[in-house]
Write a protein that holds these residues in place. Structure first.
Motif, PDB file in Angstrom:
ATOM      1  N   PRO A 188      -2.274  -1.031   8.476  1.00  0.00           N
ATOM      2  CA  PRO A 188      -1.384  -1.852   7.667  1.00  0.00           C
ATOM      3  C   PRO A 188      -1.735  -3.326   7.758  1.00  0.00           C
ATOM      4  N   GLN A 189      -1.854  -3.950   6.642  1.00  0.00           N
ATOM      5  CA  GLN A 189      -2.104  -5.380   6.564  1.00  0.00           C
ATOM      6  C   GLN A 189      -0.999  -5.977   5.704  1.00  0.00           C
ATOM      7  N   PRO A 190      -0.373  -7.054   6.162  1.00  0.00           N
ATOM      8  CA  PRO A 190       0.666  -7.668   5.347  1.00  0.00           C
ATOM      9  C   PRO A 190       0.102  -8.134   4.006  1.00  0.00           C
ATOM     10  N   THR A 191       0.882  -7.973   2.989  1.00  0.00           N
ATOM     11  CA  THR A 191       0.476  -8.401   1.659  1.00  0.00           C
ATOM     12  C   THR A 191       0.835  -9.868   1.501  1.00  0.00           C
ATOM     13  N   PRO A 192      -0.079 -10.702   1.034  1.00  0.00           N
ATOM     14  CA  PRO A 192       0.266 -12.106   0.810  1.00  0.00           C
ATOM     15  C   PRO A 192       1.445 -12.210  -0.147  1.00  0.00           C
ATOM     16  N   ALA A 193       2.285 -13.193   0.074  1.00  0.00           N
ATOM     17  CA  ALA A 193       3.494 -13.338  -0.729  1.00  0.00           C
ATOM     18  C   ALA A 193       3.183 -13.466  -2.216  1.00  0.00           C
ATOM     19  N   SER A 194       2.040 -14.036  -2.566  1.00  0.00           N
ATOM     20  CA  SER A 194       1.710 -14.237  -3.970  1.00  0.00           C
ATOM     21  C   SER A 194       1.137 -12.979  -4.627  1.00  0.00           C
ATOM     22  N   GLN A 202       0.788   2.143 -10.145  1.00  0.00           N
ATOM     23  CA  GLN A 202      -0.673   2.097 -10.188  1.00  0.00           C
ATOM     24  C   GLN A 202      -1.309   2.058  -8.798  1.00  0.00           C
ATOM     25  N   ALA A 203      -0.523   1.892  -7.764  1.00  0.00           N
ATOM     26  CA  ALA A 203      -1.046   1.700  -6.411  1.00  0.00           C
ATOM     27  C   ALA A 203      -1.684   2.974  -5.863  1.00  0.00           C
ATOM     28  N   SER A 204      -2.757   2.777  -5.102  1.00  0.00           N
ATOM     29  CA  SER A 204      -3.409   3.906  -4.429  1.00  0.00           C
ATOM     30  C   SER A 204      -2.662   4.214  -3.131  1.00  0.00           C
ATOM     31  N   GLU A 205      -3.007   5.344  -2.546  1.00  0.00           N
ATOM     32  CA  GLU A 205      -2.393   5.719  -1.269  1.00  0.00           C
ATOM     33  C   GLU A 205      -2.702   4.672  -0.199  1.00  0.00           C
ATOM     34  N   ALA A 206      -3.930   4.190  -0.168  1.00  0.00           N
ATOM     35  CA  ALA A 206      -4.317   3.185   0.827  1.00  0.00           C
ATOM     36  C   ALA A 206      -3.538   1.883   0.634  1.00  0.00           C
ATOM     37  N   GLN A 207      -3.327   1.484  -0.614  1.00  0.00           N
ATOM     38  CA  GLN A 207      -2.563   0.265  -0.869  1.00  0.00           C
ATOM     39  C   GLN A 207      -1.115   0.430  -0.426  1.00  0.00           C
ATOM     40  N   LEU A 208      -0.526   1.584  -0.695  1.00  0.00           N
ATOM     41  CA  LEU A 208       0.847   1.830  -0.269  1.00  0.00           C
ATOM     42  C   LEU A 208       0.946   1.860   1.252  1.00  0.00           C
ATOM     43  N   ASP A 209      -0.011   2.521   1.901  1.00  0.00           N
ATOM     44  CA  ASP A 209      -0.026   2.586   3.362  1.00  0.00           C
ATOM     45  C   ASP A 209      -0.171   1.201   3.982  1.00  0.00           C
ATOM     46  N   GLY A 210      -0.761   0.276   3.250  1.00  0.00           N
ATOM     47  CA  GLY A 210      -0.945  -1.075   3.752  1.00  0.00           C
ATOM     48  C   GLY A 210       0.330  -1.899   3.807  1.00  0.00           C
ATOM     49  N   LEU A 211       1.390  -1.424   3.183  1.00  0.00           N
ATOM     50  CA  LEU A 211       2.662  -2.132   3.228  1.00  0.00           C
ATOM     51  C   LEU A 211       3.405  -1.769   4.501  1.00  0.00           C
ATOM     52  N   VAL A 244       3.508   9.576   5.250  1.00  0.00           N
ATOM     53  CA  VAL A 244       4.533  10.497   4.716  1.00  0.00           C
ATOM     54  C   VAL A 244       5.198   9.903   3.482  1.00  0.00           C
ATOM     55  N   ILE A 245       5.653   8.667   3.593  1.00  0.00           N
ATOM     56  CA  ILE A 245       6.335   8.029   2.456  1.00  0.00           C
ATOM     57  C   ILE A 245       5.368   7.807   1.289  1.00  0.00           C
ATOM     58  N   SER A 246       4.149   7.376   1.576  1.00  0.00           N
ATOM     59  CA  SER A 246       3.204   7.180   0.469  1.00  0.00           C
ATOM     60  C   SER A 246       2.922   8.512  -0.225  1.00  0.00           C
ATOM     61  N   GLY A 247       2.870   9.597   0.530  1.00  0.00           N
ATOM     62  CA  GLY A 247       2.691  10.919  -0.082  1.00  0.00           C
ATOM     63  C   GLY A 247       3.852  11.283  -0.991  1.00  0.00           C
ATOM     64  N   ARG A 248       5.070  10.955  -0.547  1.00  0.00           N
ATOM     65  CA  ARG A 248       6.253  11.218  -1.389  1.00  0.00           C
ATOM     66  C   ARG A 248       6.222  10.377  -2.658  1.00  0.00           C
ATOM     67  N   ILE A 249       5.815   9.123  -2.522  1.00  0.00           N
ATOM     68  CA  ILE A 249       5.740   8.247  -3.692  1.00  0.00           C
ATOM     69  C   ILE A 249       4.733   8.796  -4.700  1.00  0.00           C
ATOM     70  N   LEU A 250       3.559   9.160  -4.216  1.00  0.00           N
ATOM     71  CA  LEU A 250       2.517   9.667  -5.116  1.00  0.00           C
ATOM     72  C   LEU A 250       2.916  10.989  -5.763  1.00  0.00           C
TER      73      LEU A 250
END
Length: 116
Positions: free
Chosen positions: A32-38, A45-54, A60-66
């Motif tokens: 997980p890497q924090p997302t810059p505020a901007s 449209q987000a990938s699993e890796a992008q969701l996991d980065g939040l 588990v949650i990213s799988g449910r979202i997808l």
């Protein structure tokens, strides 16, 4: 104390100090890497890796979202919360603060309460 022992203790302390000063991981390290505020991330449209980065979303949650998104894209935050188990208003607010958007919209509710 013998000279060799003193040198070993000094060298060990120096190495520990250097390790403490190094960044947590190599550049581009997974995790997980924090997302810059901007920056924004559209949930439709987000990938699993992008969701996991939040922070607050794991595998588990990213799988449910997808899985929910494969059935139908999310119309709004209410639709998102209603179809993804484990995401409530407080989590939605925290995710929105990190840049997550649904149909381009930030979380419309109150700001996330501070974590305990």
């Amino acid at each position: 104390m013998r000279l060799r022992t003193r040198f070993t203790v000094l060298l060990g302390g120096l190495l520990l100090t250097m390790l403490w000063l190094l960044p947590a991981g190599p550049a581009g390290a997974a995790g997980p890497q924090p997302t810059p505020a901007s920056a924004t991330l559209e949930v439709n449209q987000a990938s699993e890796a992008q969701l996991d980065g939040l922070i607050g979303i794991g595998p588990v949650i990213s799988g449910r979202i997808l899985a929910a998104r494969r059935a139908k894209t999310f119309d709004d935050w209410g639709d998102f919360l209603g179809r993804v188990k484990g995401i409530g208003p407080a989590t939605a607010a925290r995710l929105s603060e990190q840049g997550l958007r649904v149909q381009g919209q930030a979380w419309p509710g109150p700001a996330a309460p501070p974590r305990r």
